[in-house]
Design a protein around this motif. Structure first.
Motif, PDB file in Angstrom:
ATOM      1  N   TYR B  36       0.847  -1.189   0.000  1.00 56.52           N
ATOM      2  CA  TYR B  36       0.000   0.000   0.000  1.00 56.52           C
ATOM      3  C   TYR B  36       0.883   1.239   0.000  1.00 56.52           C
ATOM      4  CZ  TYR B  36      -3.618  -3.218   1.655  1.00 56.52           C
ATOM      5  OH  TYR B  36      -4.488  -4.267   1.792  1.00 56.52           O
ATOM      6  N   GLN B  38       0.464   5.510   0.928  1.00 55.38           N
ATOM      7  CA  GLN B  38      -0.400   6.556   1.434  1.00 55.38           C
ATOM      8  C   GLN B  38      -0.134   7.834   0.657  1.00 55.38           C
ATOM      9  OE1 GLN B  38       0.458   8.265   5.187  1.00 55.38           O
ATOM     10  NE2 GLN B  38      -1.334   9.578   5.111  1.00 55.38           N
ATOM     11  N   LYS B  42      -4.891  11.267   2.157  1.00 58.09           N
ATOM     12  CA  LYS B  42      -5.767  10.201   1.672  1.00 58.09           C
ATOM     13  C   LYS B  42      -5.494   8.920   2.439  1.00 58.09           C
ATOM     14  CE  LYS B  42      -6.559  11.889  -2.998  1.00 58.09           C
ATOM     15  NZ  LYS B  42      -6.514  11.556  -4.448  1.00 58.09           N
ATOM     16  N   SER B  43      -6.391   7.983   2.220  1.00 63.02           N
ATOM     17  CA  SER B  43      -6.260   6.691   2.881  1.00 63.02           C
ATOM     18  C   SER B  43      -5.188   5.852   2.187  1.00 63.02           C
ATOM     19  CB  SER B  43      -7.609   5.994   2.830  1.00 63.02           C
ATOM     20  OG  SER B  43      -7.541   4.725   3.436  1.00 63.02           O
ATOM     21  N   LEU B  44      -5.044   4.654   2.663  1.00 62.39           N
ATOM     22  CA  LEU B  44      -4.092   3.736   2.049  1.00 62.39           C
ATOM     23  C   LEU B  44      -4.615   3.269   0.705  1.00 62.39           C
ATOM     24  CD1 LEU B  44      -3.285   1.560   5.165  1.00 62.39           C
ATOM     25  CD2 LEU B  44      -1.961   3.456   4.243  1.00 62.39           C
ATOM     26  N   PHE B  91       4.675   7.142   2.086  1.00 59.10           N
ATOM     27  CA  PHE B  91       4.725   6.144   3.151  1.00 59.10           C
ATOM     28  C   PHE B  91       4.207   4.840   2.556  1.00 59.10           C
ATOM     29  CE2 PHE B  91       5.236   4.894   7.373  1.00 59.10           C
ATOM     30  CZ  PHE B  91       4.110   4.260   7.875  1.00 59.10           C
ATOM     31  N   ILE B  93       3.381   0.826   3.036  1.00 60.60           N
ATOM     32  CA  ILE B  93       3.082  -0.191   4.055  1.00 60.60           C
ATOM     33  C   ILE B  93       2.786  -1.516   3.373  1.00 60.60           C
ATOM     34  CG2 ILE B  93       1.531  -0.891   5.923  1.00 60.60           C
ATOM     35  CD1 ILE B  93       0.844   1.892   6.469  1.00 60.60           C
ATOM     36  N   PHE B 106      -0.317  -5.944   9.377  1.00 60.59           N
ATOM     37  CA  PHE B 106       0.416  -4.877   8.734  1.00 60.59           C
ATOM     38  C   PHE B 106       1.852  -4.769   9.243  1.00 60.59           C
ATOM     39  CE2 PHE B 106      -2.455  -2.536   6.062  1.00 60.59           C
ATOM     40  CZ  PHE B 106      -3.702  -2.932   6.496  1.00 60.59           C
ATOM     41  N   GLY B 107       2.718  -4.364   8.352  1.00 65.13           N
ATOM     42  CA  GLY B 107       4.061  -3.968   8.763  1.00 65.13           C
ATOM     43  C   GLY B 107       4.013  -2.554   9.314  1.00 65.13           C
ATOM     44  N   PRO B 108       5.102  -2.076   9.869  1.00 66.71           N
ATOM     45  CA  PRO B 108       5.138  -0.743  10.476  1.00 66.71           C
ATOM     46  C   PRO B 108       5.267   0.389   9.463  1.00 66.71           C
ATOM     47  CG  PRO B 108       7.260  -1.800  10.741  1.00 66.71           C
ATOM     48  CD  PRO B 108       6.354  -2.833  10.118  1.00 66.71           C
ATOM     49  N   ARG B 111       9.019   5.022   5.404  1.00 69.24           N
ATOM     50  CA  ARG B 111       8.919   6.405   4.931  1.00 69.24           C
ATOM     51  C   ARG B 111      10.021   6.633   3.916  1.00 69.24           C
ATOM     52  NH1 ARG B 111       5.418  10.189   4.433  1.00 69.24           N
ATOM     53  NH2 ARG B 111       4.673   9.833   6.547  1.00 69.24           N
TER      54      ARG B 111
END
Lengths: 112, 115
Positions: B36, B38, B42-44, B91, B93, B106-108, B111
């Motif tokens: 994903y 970001q 906005k959302s993922l 970002f 993910i 999910f992973g952390p 960035r």
């Protein structure tokens, strides 16, 4: 095209208020619906995994319901606290492609 | 509980270089991993679905030659941003779907900043 919608887009409430928001998703090929609490630039925190029509789940002051036949889920927060301020995302899993489609989120602001 | 790691957590690179991001499921096997991104405010957004041992499935509008995905084993998927440009700063993910129960973790996140 799979569409997952969340409303409202944002919500401002006072500490102690109870609130709820909606996630709408396709009612066909349903596999699961997830709710996440998400702070920007962090990993989403899983709240609930909902799989059965009529499911009701609760975690502390937060609860959720699921209606797969009409394609919606509600998330409720009772007695909102400032630390509840975050974006709440729902994510729809379908049986076809095993994709996860996220809604745009509801941004909750709780004022002390 | 199930843990997904991402490496690196943060990367700064020059424009034109390639950056590889690893996503690992540490204590479970995952046949499917998702990447994903970001976008601002906005959302993922799902970029691609990665299946172990086969080619990734990219979402519409995602350039597969730009974002190379390799899912070499049941515990590792990599995303390589090739010839990165400032607009790729974001970002990223990953998430991994557990092979038996199908739960997703999910992973952390990573960035990426491209200068």
């Amino acid at each position: 095209i799979l569409n997952v919608e969340q409303s409202p887009q944002s919500l401002h409430v006072q500490e102690g208020d109870s609130t709820n928001f909606t996630c709408s998703f396709p009612s066909s090929n349903f596999y699961a619906l997830h709710w996440y609490r998400w702070e920007t630039a962090k990993s989403p925190e899983a709240l609930f995994v909902m799989t059965l029509n009529g499911d009701e789940k609760k975690k502390g002051r937060i609860s959720a319901t699921l209606n797969t036949k009409e394609g919606y889920s509600y998330l409720y927060i009772k007695g909102s606290q400032p630390e509840d301020s975050a974006t709440y995302l729902c994510a729809f899993f379908n049986t076809g492609g095993f994709k996860t489609i996220f809604g745009a989120g509801t941004r909750l602001f709780v004022k002390a | 509980g199930a843990v997904v790691s991402q490496h690196p957590s943060r990367v700064i690179c020059k424009s034109g270089t390639s950056v590889k991001i690893e996503c690992r499921s540490l204590d479970f096997q995952a046949t499917t991993m998702f990447w994903y991104r970001q976008f601002p405010k906005k959302s993922l957004m799902l970029m691609a679905t990665s299946n172990e041992g086969s080619k990734a499935t990219y979402e519409q509008g995602v350039e597969k030659d730009k974002f190379l995905i390799n899912h070499a084993s049941l515990t590792l998927s990599t995303l390589t941003v090739t010839s990165a440009h400032p607009e790729d700063s974001s970002f990223y993910i990953c998430s991994a779907r557990e092979i038996n129960r199908g739960d997703q973790y999910f992973g952390p996140g990573t960035r990426l900043l491209v200068l």
